[in-house]
Design an enzyme around this catalytic site. Structure first.
Site, mmCIF file in Angstrom:
data_model
loop_
_atom_site.group_PDB
_atom_site.id
_atom_site.type_symbol
_atom_site.label_atom_id
_atom_site.label_comp_id
_atom_site.label_asym_id
_atom_site.label_seq_id
_atom_site.Cartn_x
_atom_site.Cartn_y
_atom_site.Cartn_z
ATOM 1 N N HIS A 121 1.117 5.241 1.166
ATOM 2 C CA HIS A 121 0.361 6.260 2.007
ATOM 3 C C HIS A 121 0.366 7.681 1.337
ATOM 4 C CE1 HIS A 121 0.605 3.926 5.785
ATOM 5 N NE2 HIS A 121 1.676 3.359 5.350
ATOM 6 N N HIS A 165 0.719 -1.207 0.225
ATOM 7 C CA HIS A 165 0.039 0.101 -0.085
ATOM 8 C C HIS A 165 0.724 1.230 -0.088
ATOM 9 C CE1 HIS A 165 0.766 -1.215 4.127
ATOM 10 N NE2 HIS A 165 0.724 0.000 4.390
HETATM 11 P P1 AMP Z 1 2.116 0.533 7.136
HETATM 12 O O1 AMP Z 1 2.991 0.761 8.511
HETATM 13 O O2 AMP Z 1 2.822 1.218 6.098
HETATM 14 O O3 AMP Z 1 2.075 -1.051 6.916
HETATM 15 O O4 AMP Z 1 0.678 1.142 7.276
HETATM 16 C C1 AMP Z 1 -0.372 0.328 7.695
HETATM 17 C C2 AMP Z 1 -1.674 1.347 7.685
HETATM 18 O O5 AMP Z 1 -2.859 0.629 7.534
HETATM 19 C C3 AMP Z 1 -1.762 2.121 8.953
HETATM 20 O O6 AMP Z 1 -1.354 3.513 8.942
HETATM 21 C C4 AMP Z 1 -2.789 1.695 9.856
HETATM 22 O O7 AMP Z 1 -3.357 2.795 10.288
HETATM 23 C C5 AMP Z 1 -3.779 1.428 8.559
HETATM 24 N N1 AMP Z 1 -4.848 0.442 8.727
HETATM 25 C C6 AMP Z 1 -4.830 -0.729 9.337
HETATM 26 N N2 AMP Z 1 -5.815 -1.227 9.331
HETATM 27 C C7 AMP Z 1 -6.678 -0.624 8.576
HETATM 28 C C8 AMP Z 1 -8.203 -0.635 8.363
HETATM 29 N N3 AMP Z 1 -8.732 -1.604 8.545
HETATM 30 N N4 AMP Z 1 -8.659 0.471 7.431
HETATM 31 C C9 AMP Z 1 -7.918 1.437 7.133
HETATM 32 N N5 AMP Z 1 -6.399 1.646 7.486
HETATM 33 C C10 AMP Z 1 -6.031 0.495 8.314
#
Ligand code: AMP
Ligand code: ZN
Length: 138
Positions: free
Chosen positions: A103, A101
Site C-alpha cells: 500500500h 501487495h
Molecule cells: P490488505 O488488507 O493489506 O490485504 O489490503 C487489501 C486491499 O485491497 C484493501 O485496501 C482493499 O480495499 C483492496 N482491494 C480489494 N479488492 C480490490 C479491488 N478489486 N480493486 C482494488 N482494490 C481492492
C-alpha cells in the site's frame, strides 16, 4: 505463476480491466477500491506470491523501486504532507487479500488515516535473545 481465482492475479494481468496508474512487465499499480486517503494505491506483482515469505529478491527489489517512483510522483502531483508504505502479511497483521501487495497511502494534515501503535519497552537482554533467535535464519 498465477493462482486460480485470485482477484489480484486477475487485476494485475488484465483479466479484469482496471484503470492502472502504472504498469511494467513485473508490477501493476492500481487504485485501492476503498482508499484510506486520496491517492491510495496498491503495487501488485504480476506473479502470484501469497505474502512476503514466498517472494524472490528480484521482484521484491522491483516492488520497492516502484514504491520510490510512485511516492515521488505522489508528492509532486498531490502535494501530500506525508506518505505511509504499508504491507500486511497474514490475517493477524490485517492481510485480507492473499496475493502480496504494497500500500502507498498519501497523508494529509488532519486526515482520518490511523496507522499507530502503543510504544512498548524492550530490555537489553531481550534484544540480545531476539537477535540470536532471528539472525540464525538470515
Ligand atoms: P490488505 O488488507 O493489506 O490485504 O489490503 C487489501 C486491499 O485491497 C484493501 O485496501 C482493499 O480495499 C483492496 N482491494 C480489494 N479488492 C480490490 C479491488 N478489486 N480493486 C482494488 N482494490 C481492492
Ligand atoms: Zn494472485
Amino acid at each position: 505463476m498465477k493462482k486460480e481465482d485470485c482477484i489480484f492475479c486477475k487485476l494485475s494481468n488484465g483479466e479484469i480491466p482496471t484503470n492502472a496508474l502504472y504498469e511494467d512487465d513485473i508490477v501493476k499499480v492500481i487504485f485501492d477500491l476503498n482508499p484510506a486517503s486520496k491517492g491510495h494505491v496498491l503495487i501488485i506483482p504480476k506473479n502470484h506470491f501469497d505474502d512476503i515469505y514466498s517472494m524472490d529478491n528480484a521482484t521484491a527489489a522491483h516492488v520497492f523501486q516502484t514504491a520510490v517512483k510512485v511516492s515521488k510522483a505522489m508528492k509532486e502531483a498531490l502535494n501530500c504532507d506525508g506518505l505511509n508504505i504499508v504491507q500486511n502479511n497474514g490475517e493477524a497483521a490485517g492481510q485480507t487479500v492473499f496475493h502480496f501487495h504494497m500500500h502507498i497511502i498519501p497523508r494529509y494534515e488532519g486526515d482520518t488515516v490511523n496507522i499507530k501503535w502503543i510504544p512498548g519497552k524492550a530490555e537489553a537482554e531481550e534484544i540480545t535473545e531476539l537477535k540470536e533467535k532471528i539472525a540464525q535464519f538470515m
